[in-house]
Write an enzyme that holds these catalytic residues in place. Structure first.
Site, PDB file in Angstrom:
ATOM      1  N   CYS A  14       0.812  -1.227   0.000  1.00 50.63           N
ATOM      2  CA  CYS A  14       0.000   0.000   0.000  1.00 50.63           C
ATOM      3  C   CYS A  14       0.843   1.273   0.000  1.00 50.63           C
ATOM      4  CB  CYS A  14      -0.967  -0.005   1.186  1.00 50.63           C
ATOM      5  SG  CYS A  14      -2.381  -1.074   0.907  1.00 50.63           S
ATOM      6  N   LYS A  17       0.305   3.581  -2.934  1.00 49.99           N
ATOM      7  CA  LYS A  17      -0.908   4.390  -3.112  1.00 49.99           C
ATOM      8  C   LYS A  17      -0.574   5.879  -3.119  1.00 49.99           C
ATOM      9  CE  LYS A  17      -4.753   3.412  -0.744  1.00 49.99           C
ATOM     10  NZ  LYS A  17      -5.706   2.881   0.254  1.00 49.99           N
ATOM     11  N   GLY A 134     -13.152 -14.074 -13.338  1.00 48.53           N
ATOM     12  CA  GLY A 134     -12.464 -13.487 -14.490  1.00 48.53           C
ATOM     13  C   GLY A 134     -11.359 -12.567 -14.030  1.00 48.53           C
ATOM     14  N   THR A 137      -5.009  -9.261 -17.282  1.00 48.01           N
ATOM     15  CA  THR A 137      -3.572  -9.346 -17.025  1.00 48.01           C
ATOM     16  C   THR A 137      -2.820  -8.634 -18.143  1.00 48.01           C
ATOM     17  OG1 THR A 137      -3.891 -11.478 -15.952  1.00 48.01           O
ATOM     18  CG2 THR A 137      -1.649 -10.950 -16.622  1.00 48.01           C
ATOM     19  N   ASP A 238     -11.103   0.182   7.460  1.00 47.11           N
ATOM     20  CA  ASP A 238      -9.888  -0.617   7.615  1.00 47.11           C
ATOM     21  C   ASP A 238      -8.691   0.335   7.599  1.00 47.11           C
ATOM     22  OD1 ASP A 238      -9.865  -0.107   4.904  1.00 47.11           O
ATOM     23  OD2 ASP A 238      -9.584  -2.184   4.277  1.00 47.11           O
TER      24      ASP A 238
END
Lengths: 342, 75
Positions: A14, A17, A134, A137, A238
């Protein structure tokens, strides 16, 4: 294996970010936060979107992907699965109807590592009873893994980041300090001369920090969501890439309250490692990855919440409280430090 | 007062802080070290570590991705 996932990226998990400030500026300029219709119950700034599709029924969507934190591809896949699904579980919804993967990797990365990341992600989703239906990529200079999850749940059971009320007590379900522990993980693999820099901290403390961090990141927040279905939680978020203070600032602003943190719940060894690396753990600004859920609950329901945590054998810690105010978050000077069980 | 330079560009976190720490430990008192690097996280982490460890930051500037921090070794 000579190809190391963490070695080919310059930011990990993270930490890749954008900051809240940068993201806010982009969204405002692009007018992304305007013009929701009445069925959109939550959009940007919530952990996942919430759209009403019928009476007391909503669809929740989230998308999350990031760069590797570990060199072991299956563990990396599990961390990604935990991180994506957490954005749905944080709203107290336990049913994730489907999952789409997002993966990218450079041409010189061995395919077996890509297979490993997918396998870890797939195993995690299977254990949570979530079908992967699904994905997409692509080639990219940095490896990336994550996905999009779709949750379904009753509107009256959804817990938003907004809603914290003065007097609420705050509980956190996973300890902080992922960034420092995983920095030690990378440093430990460097040349001997560089590894020496960890020598001021006993090896067993470093090992415990790394193991605890990986255990935390690969643990699902689904149990916490199940607890949230049973107890009247006012607000929840979170704790991931914006760090404790960043996510709480969001909670405080959306609830128009102030938040005081007087107890930091940390991974064993994380404070020492944070000091060594100059990481802002003790000011609540260190970035977390696949962290725990922070819940705001009234004093009347706090005992029930703790009993439920205990019943589920979950780790948790009371970290602070909510006061009247207008969006300010204070981490008190010299807060109490509660070290999680190794 | 002599001046030394440490280039941590291209080094992954936490190496910039770790290399700064090692370089300062090798230097004599009351010297200047110029740390050149890149990345916002590294810029903040190095300064935080220097402040936590009572080093005097003489100057710190950032030009796009590249940063320069000048620090004085302890007396």
């Amino acid at each position: 294996m000579s190809y190391r996932l963490t070695k080919v990226v310059s930011v990990h998990g993270c930490s890749c970010k954008l900051s809240q400030y940068q993201l806010s500026s982009l969204l405002d300029k692009a007018c992304f936060t305007q013009g929701y219709n009445e069925n959109v119950l939550a959009g940007a700034w919530e952990n996942s979107s919430v759209v009403k599709i019928a009476d007391n029924l909503a669809v929740l969507n989230t998308l999350d992907f990031f760069t590797p934190l570990v060199d072991e591809p299956e563990i990396q896949g599990r961390i990604a699965g935990s991180n994506v699904t957490s954005d749905i579980y944080t709203l107290g919804i336990t049913d994730i109807a489907s999952f789409l993967t997002v993966m990218a990797y450079p041409e010189n990365m061995p395919d077996e590592l890509a297979v490993g990341m997918l396998k870890g992600l797939g195993d995690f989703c299977r254990e949570m009873n979530i079908p992967i239906v699904g994905g997409h990529t692509i080639r990219n200079p940095w490896p990336i893994i994550g996905g999009a999850a779709t949750g379904i749940g009753p509107i009256d059971k959804i817990v938003y980041t907004r809603g914290a009320q003065p007097g609420d007590r705050l509980f956190l379900t996973k300890p902080l300090g992922i960034a420092a522990a995983m920095a030690a993980y990378r440093l430990r693999k460097e040349e001997i001369e560089d590894k020496e820099l960890l020598s001021t901290i006993p090896t067993d403390i470093v090992e415990t920090a790394i193991n605890k961090a990986i255990q935390g990141m690969t643990s699902s927040n689904k149990l916490a969501a199940e607890v949230m279905q049973k107890i009247a939680i006012h607000a929840a978020t979170d704790i991931t890439g914006f760090g404790l203070k960043g996510h709480l600032t969001n909670m405080a602003k959306l609830g128009n309250v102030d938040i005081v943190i007087n107890n930091l719940y940390v991974i064993p060894g994380a404070p020492e490692l944070s000091e060594l690396f100059g990481y802002p753990l003790l000011t609540g600004e260190a970035k977390e990855t696949a962290g725990g859920i922070l819940m705001a609950v009234s004093p009347e329901h706090s005992d029930d919440l703790q009993s439920e945590f205990d019943k589920q054998k979950m780790s948790y810690c009371e970290v602070g409280h909510v006061t009247q105010g207008n969006g300010k978050v204070t981490i008190i000077n010299n807060p109490k430090i509660t070290v999680a069980e190794p | 007062m002599s001046v030394e330079t440490l280039n941590v560009k291209g080094k992954m976190c936490p190496m910039p802080v770790a290399l700064t720490k090692r370089k300062l430990a090798e230097m004599q008192p009351k010297q200047l070290l110029i740390i050149i690097g890149e990345g916002e996280l590294e810029f903040d982490n190095i300064q935080r570590w220097l402040n936590n460890n009572a080093y005097k930051i003489v100057a710190a500037s950032k030009d796009n991705a590249e940063f320069k921090i000048t620090v004085e070794t302890k007396p």
